[in-house]
Design an enzyme around this catalytic site. Sequence first.
Site, PDB file in Angstrom:
ATOM      1  N   GLY A 296       0.873  -1.455   0.111  1.00  0.00           N
ATOM      2  CA  GLY A 296       0.031   0.116  -0.085  1.00  0.00           C
ATOM      3  C   GLY A 296       0.844   1.306  -0.155  1.00  0.00           C
ATOM      4  N   SER A 297       0.586   2.085  -1.053  1.00  0.00           N
ATOM      5  CA  SER A 297       1.514   3.241  -1.131  1.00  0.00           C
ATOM      6  C   SER A 297       0.998   4.198  -2.331  1.00  0.00           C
ATOM      7  CB  SER A 297       3.189   2.712  -1.379  1.00  0.00           C
ATOM      8  OG  SER A 297       3.112   1.470  -2.286  1.00  0.00           O
ATOM      9  N   ARG A 298       2.045   5.212  -2.568  1.00  0.00           N
ATOM     10  CA  ARG A 298       1.628   5.848  -3.840  1.00  0.00           C
ATOM     11  C   ARG A 298       3.036   6.287  -4.594  1.00  0.00           C
ATOM     12  NH1 ARG A 298      -0.013  11.746  -1.634  1.00  0.00           N
ATOM     13  NH2 ARG A 298       1.452  12.763  -2.801  1.00  0.00           N
TER      14      ARG A 298
END
Length: 232
Positions: A189-191
């Site tokens: 989960g990240s960007r």
Amino acid sequence: MSIANSIRAQIPPIHPEGYPFIGGFALVSLLLFWLWSPLGWIGVGLTVWCALFFRDPVRVTPVREGLVVSPADGRVSMIAQVVPPAELGLGDKPLLRVSVFMSVFNCHVNRSPVAGRIERIAYRPGKFINAELDKASEDNERNSLVISTPDGRIGVTQIAGLVARRIVSFVREGQTLSAGERFGLIRFGSRLDVYLPEGAKVLVSEGQTAIAGETVLADFRLGDGGRTYRVD
């Protein structure tokens, strides 16, 4: 083609970074089966999810100078003019930034948005707040590349999220990348933020789903034809 081969062809390969995690989930599942079989089946479901998280499917990347493809699978969460992080060395004037948020269900292998030479790699430790928040670009742990291209210097930043606890990089300074080539991975989960110099025309909108190495985020030479494609 046999049924077995047909099924095998539909299953994407797993990135080697995921093997220890998948093995750990599988081992815990066996222990849970020993304790109580319903718990074991929950463990099996989590093991399958872990394998899907580390999947590394083949992508077909559009190839032409001026194209900027998505570095990540996920949702285009923000498009804005912002000052890039200081460690990128891209100046203190606002640049166009396209952000792609990856949930824990997306493929997390990251791909280069453009073809070019890695001019700089800058890692910065930080917090692990929700990567969807705008302040995550400044506060969270991140690893950034500056890629030199004929259209200017383009920044791409891996940002750790609320669950992510490690950013993995596969590249080094001075290395030449092809558009869509794998350069890193973020666990859980990240960007990804892409910083574009003047002249780029954004071709996506907030809320749109992006596919790493395939979705064209922006074009410096809108209207030019002659795209080719590379399978990788």
